[in-house]
Design a protein around this motif. Structure first.
Motif, PDB file in Angstrom:
ATOM      1  N   ASP A 256      59.877 -40.944  53.358  1.00 18.82           N
ATOM      2  CA  ASP A 256      60.134 -39.679  54.047  1.00 18.82           C
ATOM      3  C   ASP A 256      60.078 -38.512  53.063  1.00 18.82           C
ATOM      4  O   ASP A 256      59.987 -38.702  51.843  1.00 18.82           O
ATOM      5  CB  ASP A 256      61.492 -39.732  54.738  1.00 18.82           C
ATOM      6  CG  ASP A 256      61.611 -38.779  55.912  1.00 18.82           C
ATOM      7  OD1 ASP A 256      60.663 -37.995  56.138  1.00 18.82           O
ATOM      8  OD2 ASP A 256      62.648 -38.799  56.595  1.00 18.82           O
ATOM      9  N   GLN A 257      60.191 -37.303  53.601  1.00 19.97           N
ATOM     10  CA  GLN A 257      60.198 -36.089  52.798  1.00 19.97           C
ATOM     11  C   GLN A 257      61.524 -35.942  52.041  1.00 19.97           C
ATOM     12  O   GLN A 257      62.465 -36.710  52.247  1.00 19.97           O
ATOM     13  CB  GLN A 257      59.988 -34.878  53.705  1.00 19.97           C
ATOM     14  CG  GLN A 257      61.123 -34.663  54.705  1.00 19.97           C
ATOM     15  CD  GLN A 257      60.891 -33.485  55.609  1.00 19.97           C
ATOM     16  OE1 GLN A 257      60.219 -32.531  55.229  1.00 19.97           O
ATOM     17  NE2 GLN A 257      61.438 -33.526  56.818  1.00 19.97           N
ATOM     18  N   PHE A 301      54.457 -46.338  55.913  1.00 16.59           N
ATOM     19  CA  PHE A 301      54.655 -45.211  56.817  1.00 16.59           C
ATOM     20  C   PHE A 301      55.071 -44.030  55.952  1.00 16.59           C
ATOM     21  O   PHE A 301      56.151 -44.049  55.346  1.00 16.59           O
ATOM     22  CB  PHE A 301      55.712 -45.546  57.866  1.00 16.59           C
ATOM     23  CG  PHE A 301      55.275 -46.639  58.814  1.00 16.59           C
ATOM     24  CD1 PHE A 301      54.645 -46.329  60.012  1.00 16.59           C
ATOM     25  CD2 PHE A 301      55.484 -47.977  58.495  1.00 16.59           C
ATOM     26  CE1 PHE A 301      54.228 -47.332  60.871  1.00 16.59           C
ATOM     27  CE2 PHE A 301      55.081 -48.988  59.353  1.00 16.59           C
ATOM     28  CZ  PHE A 301      54.446 -48.657  60.547  1.00 16.59           C
ATOM     29  N   VAL A 302      54.206 -43.026  55.880  1.00 20.21           N
ATOM     30  CA  VAL A 302      54.349 -41.958  54.894  1.00 20.21           C
ATOM     31  C   VAL A 302      54.435 -40.609  55.593  1.00 20.21           C
ATOM     32  O   VAL A 302      53.572 -40.282  56.428  1.00 20.21           O
ATOM     33  CB  VAL A 302      53.152 -41.958  53.913  1.00 20.21           C
ATOM     34  CG1 VAL A 302      53.376 -40.941  52.798  1.00 20.21           C
ATOM     35  CG2 VAL A 302      52.925 -43.358  53.341  1.00 20.21           C
ATOM     36  N   HIS A 303      55.459 -39.822  55.254  1.00 22.18           N
ATOM     37  CA  HIS A 303      55.589 -38.483  55.836  1.00 22.18           C
ATOM     38  C   HIS A 303      54.371 -37.646  55.459  1.00 22.18           C
ATOM     39  O   HIS A 303      53.849 -37.740  54.345  1.00 22.18           O
ATOM     40  CB  HIS A 303      56.867 -37.809  55.344  1.00 22.18           C
ATOM     41  CG  HIS A 303      57.207 -36.568  56.095  1.00 22.18           C
ATOM     42  ND1 HIS A 303      56.664 -35.339  55.796  1.00 22.18           N
ATOM     43  CD2 HIS A 303      58.039 -36.363  57.161  1.00 22.18           C
ATOM     44  CE1 HIS A 303      57.149 -34.428  56.619  1.00 22.18           C
ATOM     45  NE2 HIS A 303      57.980 -35.025  57.460  1.00 22.18           N
ATOM     46  N   ARG A 304      53.935 -36.827  56.390  1.00 22.50           N
ATOM     47  CA  ARG A 304      52.713 -36.061  56.183  1.00 22.50           C
ATOM     48  C   ARG A 304      52.826 -35.064  55.033  1.00 22.50           C
ATOM     49  O   ARG A 304      51.810 -34.561  54.531  1.00 22.50           O
ATOM     50  CB  ARG A 304      52.346 -35.323  57.461  1.00 22.50           C
ATOM     51  CG  ARG A 304      53.378 -34.308  57.927  1.00 22.50           C
ATOM     52  CD  ARG A 304      53.067 -33.813  59.329  1.00 22.50           C
ATOM     53  NE  ARG A 304      54.090 -32.865  59.801  1.00 22.50           N
ATOM     54  CZ  ARG A 304      54.259 -32.560  61.076  1.00 22.50           C
ATOM     55  NH1 ARG A 304      53.485 -33.117  61.998  1.00 22.50           N
ATOM     56  NH2 ARG A 304      55.193 -31.697  61.440  1.00 22.50           N
ATOM     57  N   ASP A 307      51.641 -36.126  49.383  1.00 21.93           N
ATOM     58  CA  ASP A 307      50.226 -36.143  49.014  1.00 21.93           C
ATOM     59  C   ASP A 307      49.865 -37.514  48.436  1.00 21.93           C
ATOM     60  O   ASP A 307      50.433 -37.936  47.431  1.00 21.93           O
ATOM     61  CB  ASP A 307      49.950 -35.049  47.986  1.00 21.93           C
ATOM     62  CG  ASP A 307      48.497 -35.004  47.543  1.00 21.93           C
ATOM     63  OD1 ASP A 307      47.649 -35.622  48.223  1.00 21.93           O
ATOM     64  OD2 ASP A 307      48.218 -34.365  46.513  1.00 21.93           O
ATOM     65  N   ALA A 312      44.817 -41.399  50.790  1.00 25.97           N
ATOM     66  CA  ALA A 312      45.271 -40.964  52.117  1.00 25.97           C
ATOM     67  C   ALA A 312      44.548 -41.692  53.239  1.00 25.97           C
ATOM     68  O   ALA A 312      45.108 -41.870  54.326  1.00 25.97           O
ATOM     69  CB  ALA A 312      45.078 -39.450  52.256  1.00 25.97           C
ATOM     70  N   VAL A 317      47.871 -47.017  55.496  1.00 26.64           N
ATOM     71  CA  VAL A 317      48.685 -45.796  55.546  1.00 26.64           C
ATOM     72  C   VAL A 317      48.869 -45.357  56.994  1.00 26.64           C
ATOM     73  O   VAL A 317      47.889 -45.224  57.735  1.00 26.64           O
ATOM     74  CB  VAL A 317      48.047 -44.661  54.725  1.00 26.64           C
ATOM     75  CG1 VAL A 317      48.784 -43.339  54.963  1.00 26.64           C
ATOM     76  CG2 VAL A 317      48.063 -45.004  53.246  1.00 26.64           C
ATOM     77  N   HIS A 318      50.117 -45.112  57.381  1.00 24.85           N
ATOM     78  CA  HIS A 318      50.440 -44.617  58.723  1.00 24.85           C
ATOM     79  C   HIS A 318      51.263 -43.341  58.544  1.00 24.85           C
ATOM     80  O   HIS A 318      52.362 -43.391  57.986  1.00 24.85           O
ATOM     81  CB  HIS A 318      51.226 -45.659  59.523  1.00 24.85           C
ATOM     82  CG  HIS A 318      50.533 -46.987  59.603  1.00 24.85           C
ATOM     83  ND1 HIS A 318      49.618 -47.297  60.578  1.00 24.85           N
ATOM     84  CD2 HIS A 318      50.618 -48.084  58.789  1.00 24.85           C
ATOM     85  CE1 HIS A 318      49.170 -48.530  60.389  1.00 24.85           C
ATOM     86  NE2 HIS A 318      49.763 -49.029  59.310  1.00 24.85           N
ATOM     87  N   ARG A 319      50.745 -42.224  58.982  1.00 22.05           N
ATOM     88  CA  ARG A 319      51.420 -40.940  58.796  1.00 22.05           C
ATOM     89  C   ARG A 319      52.421 -40.681  59.925  1.00 22.05           C
ATOM     90  O   ARG A 319      52.223 -41.099  61.068  1.00 22.05           O
ATOM     91  CB  ARG A 319      50.393 -39.809  58.772  1.00 22.05           C
ATOM     92  CG  ARG A 319      49.523 -39.792  57.533  1.00 22.05           C
ATOM     93  CD  ARG A 319      50.322 -39.403  56.297  1.00 22.05           C
ATOM     94  NE  ARG A 319      49.444 -39.097  55.173  1.00 22.05           N
ATOM     95  CZ  ARG A 319      49.886 -38.657  53.999  1.00 22.05           C
ATOM     96  NH1 ARG A 319      51.173 -38.480  53.808  1.00 22.05           N
ATOM     97  NH2 ARG A 319      49.040 -38.393  53.025  1.00 22.05           N
ATOM     98  N   GLY A 321      55.481 -37.396  61.187  1.00 18.96           N
ATOM     99  CA  GLY A 321      56.022 -36.070  60.939  1.00 18.96           C
ATOM    100  C   GLY A 321      57.433 -35.969  61.462  1.00 18.96           C
ATOM    101  O   GLY A 321      58.307 -36.751  61.063  1.00 18.96           O
TER     102      GLY A 321
END
Length: 350
Positions: A256-257, A301-304, A307, A312, A317-319, A321
């Protein structure tokens, strides 16, 4: 990276890596230890234990290490010059860069600011971070996303190690174990991920969350999951700070962010508000934990906001938000896929 010169193996121009303990975790330390070669230098801003952690990751002989620390929790009060050499290493020059070092790389905006201040001596700009002036930031560009994935952490695992680690973590064979990781782990706000886990569990996904004990509010989020989805306790293990030690035994990861964006008091980690700052600003999170997940062949699972550079477009990779249901659906799909594979394997063995 420019014209070759003497000083490092293969004629590569040496690099100085600048690290600030407030904004890096074990993933970054491991990367610096792995990528630096004899003739390089590392300038470390933080306590002596921060330097010892770097050496534990196998820093090569011939890499100069220097260290300085903040004063009264303030980098502004700390002297701009005057690094001290660490025992057993060659001292760097006062500005942290030996004469032959053509490249300076900062691993975060605080490290970048400290480098600009030291390099220019008369540098008078105060925080906030990052540097408001792009020219000042050129003193040490922020480290880019690695072009290559880390080595496959499971390559040297003996047979049965995955099962043993899952037993150590208290995971059942049918459970889908998901690592919630960041670098540093103290910046993670588990609330968003916990909401997604709860939604997916209510939908029938047998999920278990694995986190670092450095993460904020683990007990509160475990209580929330138990009430909302009758979930088992969150698994807290210090190896989560080093994803390569756990991911081959797990099934996916979530990144997450910066939690300062939603929970500034709990997710500030070691960061202190500096003179000139009204509050901490959210920083870009390191991509390294997610890259370890990809290297281990696990969905990430990566927060948008994170970077991933050239990675990417990686198929694993699963984005996500701000839509918690989106993350919940993704986690449910991964758990369902693992269940289908297990069922097929069981049927084939009969």
């Amino acid at each position: 990276m420019g014209a070759a010169s003497a000083g490092t193996p293969g004629g590569r121009r040496p690099t100085t890596h600048i690290l600030c303990f407030e904004e890096v975790g074990d993933c970054t330390l491991e990367r610096v230890a792995r990528e630096s070669v004899p003739g390089d230098a590392v300038e470390m801003h933080g306590p002596a234990d921060f330097v010892r952690r770097l050496h534990r990751f196998g820093l090569r002989d011939g890499v100069a290490v220097s260290q300085r620390n903040r004063v009264a929790c303030s980098w502004w009060l700390a002297p701009a010059l005057g690094t001290s050499a660490i025992e057993g290493t060659a001292p760097a020059s006062p500005d942290g860069v030996d004469a032959g070092h053509g490249f300076r790389v900062a691993y975060g905006p605080r490290a970048q600011w400290l480098t600009a201040r030291a390099a220019q001596q008369g540098f008078a700009a105060r925080p906030p971070f990052p540097l408001p002036d792009p020219q000042e930031a050129e003193a040490a560009p922020i480290a880019s996303v690695p072009a290559e994935l880390p080595p496959d952490a499971a390559a040297g695992w003996p047979e049965g190690r995955r099962a043993r680690i899952r037993r150590e973590l208290g995971l059942m064979p049918h459970e889908c174990a998901v690592l919630v990781a960041g670098d540093p782990s103290e910046w993670i706000d588990l609330h968003f991920a916990a909401r997604a886990f709860a939604m997916a569990r209510v939908g029938g996904a047998p999920l278990r969350m694995v986190v670092s004990p450095r993460s904020a509010r683990i007990a509160q989020m475990a209580e929330f999951l138990a009430r909302a989805a009758h979930a088992k306790p969150i698994v807290a293990d210090e190896r989560a700070d080093r994803p390569w030690e756990l991911l081959p035994a797990l099934d996916a990861s979530v990144h997450d962010q910066d939690g300062v964006a939603t929970l500034p008091l709990h997710c500030r980690g070691w960061r202190a508000i500096s003179e000139g700052e009204r509050a901490l600003a959210a920083q870009p999170m390191s991509p390294l934990p997610a890259l370890w997940s990809l290297a281990c062949g696990r969905p990430a699972f990566v927060h948008r906001a994170i970077d991933l550079g050239a990675h990417a477009a990686h198929p694993q990779v699963h984005r996500f938000g701000d839509d918690v249901a989106q993350l919940a659906r993704g986690l449910h799909a991964v758990a369902s896929g693992l269940h289908a594979l297990a069922s097929s394997a069981s049927a084939a063995s009969r």
